[in-house]
Design a protein around this motif. Structure first.
Motif, PDB file in Angstrom:
ATOM      1  N   LEU A  62      -8.456   4.837  -7.868  1.00  0.00           N
ATOM      2  CA  LEU A  62      -9.009   5.108  -6.541  1.00  0.00           C
ATOM      3  C   LEU A  62     -10.031   6.223  -6.668  1.00  0.00           C
ATOM      4  CD1 LEU A  62      -8.977   5.054  -3.371  1.00  0.00           C
ATOM      5  CD2 LEU A  62      -7.082   6.688  -3.512  1.00  0.00           C
ATOM      6  N   GLY A  63     -11.212   6.016  -6.086  1.00  0.00           N
ATOM      7  CA  GLY A  63     -12.232   7.046  -6.082  1.00  0.00           C
ATOM      8  C   GLY A  63     -12.146   7.883  -4.817  1.00  0.00           C
ATOM      9  N   CYS A  64     -11.901   9.193  -4.955  1.00  0.00           N
ATOM     10  CA  CYS A  64     -11.839  10.097  -3.814  1.00  0.00           C
ATOM     11  C   CYS A  64     -13.259  10.523  -3.430  1.00  0.00           C
ATOM     12  CB  CYS A  64     -10.990  11.319  -4.157  1.00  0.00           C
ATOM     13  SG  CYS A  64     -10.830  12.510  -2.805  1.00  0.00           S
ATOM     14  N   GLU A 101      -5.857  12.704   1.646  1.00  0.00           N
ATOM     15  CA  GLU A 101      -4.893  11.618   1.518  1.00  0.00           C
ATOM     16  C   GLU A 101      -5.577  10.289   1.797  1.00  0.00           C
ATOM     17  OE1 GLU A 101      -1.241  10.500   4.181  1.00  0.00           O
ATOM     18  OE2 GLU A 101      -0.583  11.981   2.690  1.00  0.00           O
ATOM     19  N   HIS A 102      -5.300   9.306   0.970  1.00  0.00           N
ATOM     20  CA  HIS A 102      -5.882   7.970   1.091  1.00  0.00           C
ATOM     21  C   HIS A 102      -4.761   6.941   1.173  1.00  0.00           C
ATOM     22  CE1 HIS A 102      -9.777   9.669  -0.356  1.00  0.00           C
ATOM     23  NE2 HIS A 102      -8.990  10.387  -1.147  1.00  0.00           N
ATOM     24  N   GLN A 103      -5.020   5.857   1.879  1.00  0.00           N
ATOM     25  CA  GLN A 103      -4.107   4.718   1.882  1.00  0.00           C
ATOM     26  C   GLN A 103      -4.628   3.729   0.856  1.00  0.00           C
ATOM     27  OE1 GLN A 103      -1.511   5.197   3.728  1.00  0.00           O
ATOM     28  NE2 GLN A 103      -0.405   3.332   3.208  1.00  0.00           N
ATOM     29  N   PHE A 104      -3.828   3.418  -0.139  1.00  0.00           N
ATOM     30  CA  PHE A 104      -4.293   2.617  -1.275  1.00  0.00           C
ATOM     31  C   PHE A 104      -3.456   1.354  -1.424  1.00  0.00           C
ATOM     32  CE2 PHE A 104      -3.957   1.429  -5.775  1.00  0.00           C
ATOM     33  CZ  PHE A 104      -5.293   1.223  -6.081  1.00  0.00           C
ATOM     34  N   ALA A 105      -4.137   0.231  -1.642  1.00  0.00           N
ATOM     35  CA  ALA A 105      -3.482  -1.042  -1.954  1.00  0.00           C
ATOM     36  C   ALA A 105      -4.010  -1.518  -3.304  1.00  0.00           C
ATOM     37  CB  ALA A 105      -3.769  -2.084  -0.876  1.00  0.00           C
ATOM     38  N   ALA A 106      -3.119  -1.869  -4.187  1.00  0.00           N
ATOM     39  CA  ALA A 106      -3.519  -2.304  -5.526  1.00  0.00           C
ATOM     40  C   ALA A 106      -4.261  -3.630  -5.459  1.00  0.00           C
ATOM     41  CB  ALA A 106      -2.293  -2.442  -6.416  1.00  0.00           C
ATOM     42  N   PRO A 107      -5.356  -3.786  -6.212  1.00  0.00           N
ATOM     43  CA  PRO A 107      -6.073  -5.068  -6.226  1.00  0.00           C
ATOM     44  C   PRO A 107      -5.247  -6.149  -6.910  1.00  0.00           C
ATOM     45  CG  PRO A 107      -6.946  -3.594  -7.904  1.00  0.00           C
ATOM     46  CD  PRO A 107      -5.975  -2.786  -7.098  1.00  0.00           C
ATOM     47  N   SER A 139       0.835  -1.191   0.000  1.00  0.00           N
ATOM     48  CA  SER A 139       0.000   0.000   0.000  1.00  0.00           C
ATOM     49  C   SER A 139       0.872   1.244   0.000  1.00  0.00           C
ATOM     50  CB  SER A 139      -0.931   0.014   1.213  1.00  0.00           C
ATOM     51  OG  SER A 139      -0.184   0.058   2.412  1.00  0.00           O
ATOM     52  N   MET A 140       0.261   2.357  -0.400  1.00  0.00           N
ATOM     53  CA  MET A 140       0.975   3.624  -0.417  1.00  0.00           C
ATOM     54  C   MET A 140      -0.023   4.749  -0.163  1.00  0.00           C
ATOM     55  SD  MET A 140       1.612   4.191  -4.524  1.00  0.00           S
ATOM     56  CE  MET A 140       1.953   5.956  -4.422  1.00  0.00           C
ATOM     57  N   ALA A 141       0.476   5.871   0.319  1.00  0.00           N
ATOM     58  CA  ALA A 141      -0.365   7.042   0.526  1.00  0.00           C
ATOM     59  C   ALA A 141      -0.596   7.733  -0.813  1.00  0.00           C
ATOM     60  CB  ALA A 141       0.289   7.997   1.508  1.00  0.00           C
ATOM     61  N   VAL A 142      -1.866   8.028  -1.103  1.00  0.00           N
ATOM     62  CA  VAL A 142      -2.235   8.692  -2.347  1.00  0.00           C
ATOM     63  C   VAL A 142      -2.989   9.967  -2.004  1.00  0.00           C
ATOM     64  CG1 VAL A 142      -3.567   8.501  -4.478  1.00  0.00           C
ATOM     65  CG2 VAL A 142      -2.352   6.501  -3.599  1.00  0.00           C
ATOM     66  N   ARG A 143      -2.490  11.102  -2.491  1.00  0.00           N
ATOM     67  CA  ARG A 143      -3.131  12.393  -2.212  1.00  0.00           C
ATOM     68  C   ARG A 143      -3.876  12.885  -3.442  1.00  0.00           C
ATOM     69  NH1 ARG A 143      -2.547  15.981   1.741  1.00  0.00           N
ATOM     70  NH2 ARG A 143      -0.690  14.897   2.529  1.00  0.00           N
ATOM     71  N   CYS A 144      -5.137  13.238  -3.255  1.00  0.00           N
ATOM     72  CA  CYS A 144      -5.962  13.734  -4.353  1.00  0.00           C
ATOM     73  C   CYS A 144      -5.466  15.117  -4.780  1.00  0.00           C
ATOM     74  CB  CYS A 144      -7.425  13.810  -3.934  1.00  0.00           C
ATOM     75  SG  CYS A 144      -8.513  14.517  -5.206  1.00  0.00           S
ATOM     76  N   PRO A 145      -5.160  15.320  -6.057  1.00  0.00           N
ATOM     77  CA  PRO A 145      -4.666  16.626  -6.501  1.00  0.00           C
ATOM     78  C   PRO A 145      -5.752  17.700  -6.527  1.00  0.00           C
ATOM     79  CG  PRO A 145      -4.936  15.157  -8.366  1.00  0.00           C
ATOM     80  CD  PRO A 145      -5.177  14.325  -7.146  1.00  0.00           C
ATOM     81  N   ASP A 146      -7.029  17.285  -6.447  1.00  0.00           N
ATOM     82  CA  ASP A 146      -8.124  18.256  -6.522  1.00  0.00           C
ATOM     83  C   ASP A 146      -8.523  18.806  -5.158  1.00  0.00           C
ATOM     84  OD1 ASP A 146      -8.084  17.889  -9.212  1.00  0.00           O
ATOM     85  OD2 ASP A 146      -9.851  16.601  -9.298  1.00  0.00           O
TER      86      ASP A 146
END
Length: 234
Positions: free
Chosen positions: A72-74, A15-21, A4-11
């Motif tokens: 990822l849906g923010c 910040e979300h914690q995301f793990a690839a399916p 997993s990695m932290a993903v920040r929405c540019p809009d």
């Protein structure tokens, strides 16, 4: 689960914690795309086949295939495309990232993806075609009257995520297109088929499948049942 990695929405800056399916390779090994921690996510404003899919390699058997690009849906409504490093790593027991093991049977149990959108339906069908043994799956060159066309070596597939049953014309158009390319054809419909469409498909030898919301295609005629039993055979 996969890395997993932290993903920040540019809009909106959330910040979300995301793990690839993880998806099953045809060798049976669950694989997940390696995420690129140094690159920033991008907003999805329009879709193309090249951007929605990424070619990656299974770390267990070495097979290179196309897989859905992680998204990822923010909560602000933005859909984020998460950058990948371009390779797949096999998952060990319990879903932890592990080392490559010996390939299992080529026809491992099919693992579906839940269908919530039209894109999910295309993803489910692409994975199912790969499970059947078809390779080099891509967007079809010729557009059909309805739905989305997928092509692979030896087959032309139609994915119809609409709420109306596929019609006689839909089935005939797919068959005619396949005949011009000297290939087999398969139809996947979310809403089923009109009676005359099923009768015509039986006469033409078109394999018909119904997609349920779990993402598992169900054969609805003899041609489809035979295809499931034998696989691609190429």
């Amino acid at each position: 689960m996969s890395e997993s990695m932290a993903v920040r929405c540019p809009d909106c800056g959330r910040e979300h914690q995301f793990a690839a399916p993880a998806y099953p390779c045809v060798c049976g090994t669950p694989v997940a795309p390696a995420l690129n921690h140094r690159a920033a996510p991008t907003s999805v404003t329009h879709r193309t086949w090249d951007e929605d899919w990424v070619t990656v390699r299974c770390g267990s058997c070495g097979r290179a295939d196309q897989w859905p690009h992680p998204e990822l849906g923010c909560s602000c409504g933005t859909v984020l495309r998460v950058p990948v490093a371009g390779s797949l790593r096999p998952l060990g027991p319990g879903g932890a990232v592990g080392t490559a093991g010996a390939p299992t049977a080529p026809r491992a149990t099919f693992r579906p993806v839940t269908i919530r959108t039209a894109r999910d339906a295309v993803t489910a069908v692409a994975l199912y075609l790969r499970w059947l043994g078809y390779h080099d799956i891509r967007r079809a060159d010729q557009r059909q009257p309805s739905g989305i066309g997928l092509a692979a070596r030896g087959v032309l597939a139609q994915v119809d995520p609409s709420v109306r049953p596929a019609s006689l014309r839909d089935v005939e158009c797919l068959w005619l297109t396949a005949m011009t390319e000297s290939t087999d054809c398969v139809y996947f419909s979310l809403a089923g088929y009109a009676d005359d469409a099923r009768d015509r498909a039986d006469g033409l030898g078109v394999s018909l499948f119904v997609l349920d919301l779990t993402g598992t295609p169900q054969p609805v005629n003899r041609a489809a049942t035979d295809l499931v039993a034998t696989g691609a055979g190429i």
